[in-house]
Design a protein around this motif. Structure first.
Motif, mmCIF file in Angstrom:
data_model
loop_
_atom_site.group_PDB
_atom_site.id
_atom_site.type_symbol
_atom_site.label_atom_id
_atom_site.label_comp_id
_atom_site.label_asym_id
_atom_site.label_seq_id
_atom_site.Cartn_x
_atom_site.Cartn_y
_atom_site.Cartn_z
ATOM 1 N N GLY A 305 0.814 -1.209 0.000
ATOM 2 C CA GLY A 305 0.000 0.000 0.000
ATOM 3 C C GLY A 305 0.849 1.261 0.000
ATOM 4 N N GLN A 308 2.621 1.579 -3.420
ATOM 5 C CA GLN A 308 1.683 1.982 -4.469
ATOM 6 C C GLN A 308 1.340 3.462 -4.351
ATOM 7 N N SER A 492 -4.237 -2.042 -2.079
ATOM 8 C CA SER A 492 -3.264 -1.061 -2.565
ATOM 9 C C SER A 492 -3.944 0.031 -3.380
#
Length: 549
Positions: A305, A308, A492
């Motif tokens: 996460g 991204q 994400s």
């Protein structure tokens, strides 16, 4: 018509080669949206929203010139938003379906959807004033088809044993490099080939994906190498040597015979039927709930996460950051902004496109090929020394095999489980180091240093997907791979939505100054080292368990 798993194993090189090409030219082609937008505007999609005085409908040569306006851009970009959302948001349901039904039906559905999208846009070009709304359905089918082709190719590397992570990285690299497809098609379009001919030809090529899947992909999913020994599916069977064997086939045959003899010691009178079947006995199934609650998966959600978010914010704010860098942060930097738009004194490939041209267009797109070239490196790291490992001592027979192979290599055996964890630690550590280096270069006010920023951004974008996929394939059961990957991609994508308020804060209260946002994201990216740190502790615990066994 579907081949058996043993037949598919013999065709694995053909399947891997065609899957990489199919991903490159048919999967995430919407990443090259800037070039498609130009072609759609030239074909007159939603040009009816523009006043007639903005353009002319006169025919020059073979192409008609249509008016263009901001309202047209808004409608077409809305269609792109829908298609790109389906490209990322449908990963979780697709992963669940793939774990249940296997990759074959999903891949056939994806190829059919891609064919339908190309056919519909070719039909819509015949009367764009009336059929422009079809572009929403076209882009939706395109995005859904792309994620179907990408997802189904990620289990194919299971058939390559010790090279599984390398081939998975190749699949992810070809997916990430598919952004060059529409710029390549635009070159053909600019050469004078009609748009309807291009789309019709592309639809016909997509039919070949359907045919290739129907002929070569098996109905059952591809088990992981830990769950089935693919080498046992190949001839020769039993102990007999029907013909002379040399090289790799002899090594495979000798290893299979040794494994069967170590598992059971039948007499020669028992014949070939006395030996174990090709497939390993099924192990106790692991519930999906246990994989979802595993600390490794939860730490990977955090790491992916953050990464991204860092990558998406850079892609969204890149032009604004370059504009601020050129103008020096002056309140009225109109002249500097025009220099950025024209590319004045900004070195290639940093030249941003004209104001009405999306940032994904132009000469910077060839850098997307770096994903295809660099992703196999992280796969090689994930496959490092797997060939030299022995299986974990799960029982007396397995212990005998492990001791026999370990004696031939070294006095201290190297187990596959711990080696895969070591490789994952190295892969994520390298990826996080590159991510931190990327964050540092973003803070430096140097246009020439932004060359390095572009390269690091491209490498990290391919590395962290490949590293995560290799970790899931090595640690979790193959039946959970699609669900875990889909959930990770969905989480994400949700975290990456935070880039919008960050971008608004940069252009609003910070008045275009990207330093503080980049600094905050750099500090946040340091949390990515928590995953390799946990893997290090987990590997030590696994090593103690294997040693006691």
């Amino acid at each position: 018509m579907a081949p058996a798993l043993a037949q598919a194993y013999r065709r694995r090189w053909w399947m891997a080669g065609t899957a990489a090409l199919e991903n490159l030219f048919f999967s995430a082609v919407l990443l090259g949206w800037g070039s498609l937008l130009i072609m759609l505007k030239r074909e007159g999609f939603y040009s009816s929203l523009c006043p007639a005085e903005n353009g002319t409908n006169a025919t020059q040569g073979e192409r008609q010139h249509w008016p263009s306006c901001d309202q047209q851009d808004e409608m077409l970009n809305l269609g792109f938003t829908v298609g790109s959302f389906l490209l990322s948001a449908t990963t979780l349901p697709l992963g669940i379906l793939m774990d249940r039904f296997g990759p074959r039906p999903l891949r056939m559905v994806g190829s059919a959807c891609f064919t339908a999208s190309c056919t519909l846009v070719a039909v819509a070009t015949q009367d764009t004033e009336a059929l422009s709304p079809l572009i929403f359905l076209v882009l939706s089918l395109n995005g859904f088809a792309g994620i179907c082709l990408t997802f189904t190719s990620l289990t194919l590397p299971n058939m390559f044993g010790n090279l599984r992570s390398t081939f998975m990285a190749l699949m992810i690299g070809s997916y990430a490099s598919s952004a060059i497809t529409f710029p390549g098609i635009k070159l053909i379009y600019d050469a004078g080939v009609p748009f309807v001919v291009i789309m019709s030809t592309w639809a016909g090529l997509a039919c070949l994906i359907f045919l290739n899947c129907a002929l070569n992909w098996p109905r059952e999913p591809f088990p992981a190498p830990e769950e089935v020994d693919y080498a046992r599916m190949m001839k020769p069977t039993g102990l007999g040597l029907g013909h002379k064997l040399t090289g790799d086939r002899f090594s495979i045959h000798a290893r299979v015979v040794g494994q069967r003899l170590s598992q059971r010691a039948p007499s020669l009178e028992d014949g070939a039927g006395a030996f174990l079947p090709a497939q390993q006995p099924p192990e106790k199934s692991v519930p999906l709930r246990k994989s979802l609650c595993a600390p490794i998966f939860l730490w990977s959600l955090l790491t992916m996460g953050i990464t991204q978010l860092r990558i998406i914010f850079y892609m969204a704010a890149m032009n604004k950051m370059l504009e601020f860098l050129v103008t020096g942060g002056q309140a009225h930097g109109e002249r500097g902004a025009r220099r950025v738009a024209r590319g004045g004194r900004v070195p290639w490939p940093l030249t941003p496109p004209p104001p009405q041209r999306p940032a994904s267009c132009g000469r910077r797109r060839p850098r997307q090929l770096l994903c295809l070239l660099t992703c196999p490196l992280i796969g090689y790291i994930l496959d490092w020394r797997i060939r030299d490992c022995v299986d974990a001592p799960a029982g007396p027979a397995a212990g005998g095999r492990a001791r026999g192979r370990a004696a031939a290599m070294s006095t201290k055996p190297r187990y596959c489980r711990t080696q895969k964890l070591s490789n994952a630690i190295n892969a994520f550590t390298l990826t996080n180091l590159l991510l931190v280096g990327f964050g540092i270069t973003c803070l430096v006010d140097s246009l020439h240093l932004q060359f390095v920023t572009f390269v690091l951004h491209t490498i990290v974008r391919g590395f962290f997907h490949s590293a995560c996929g290799g970790l899931y394939a090595a640690v979790f059961p193959s039946g959970h791979f699609g669900t875990l990957t889909g959930l990770q991609s969905l989480v994400s994508a949700v975290v990456a939505l935070l880039q919008q308020p960050l971008f608004m804060a940069m252009v609003g209260p910070l008045r275009g100054e990207p330093f503080w946002v980049n600094l905050g994201l750099l500090l946040l990216s340091l949390l990515g080292f928590l995953l390799p740190a946990y893997l290090f502790c987990y590997r030590a615990r696994v090593h103690r368990e294997l040693a006691s066994a």
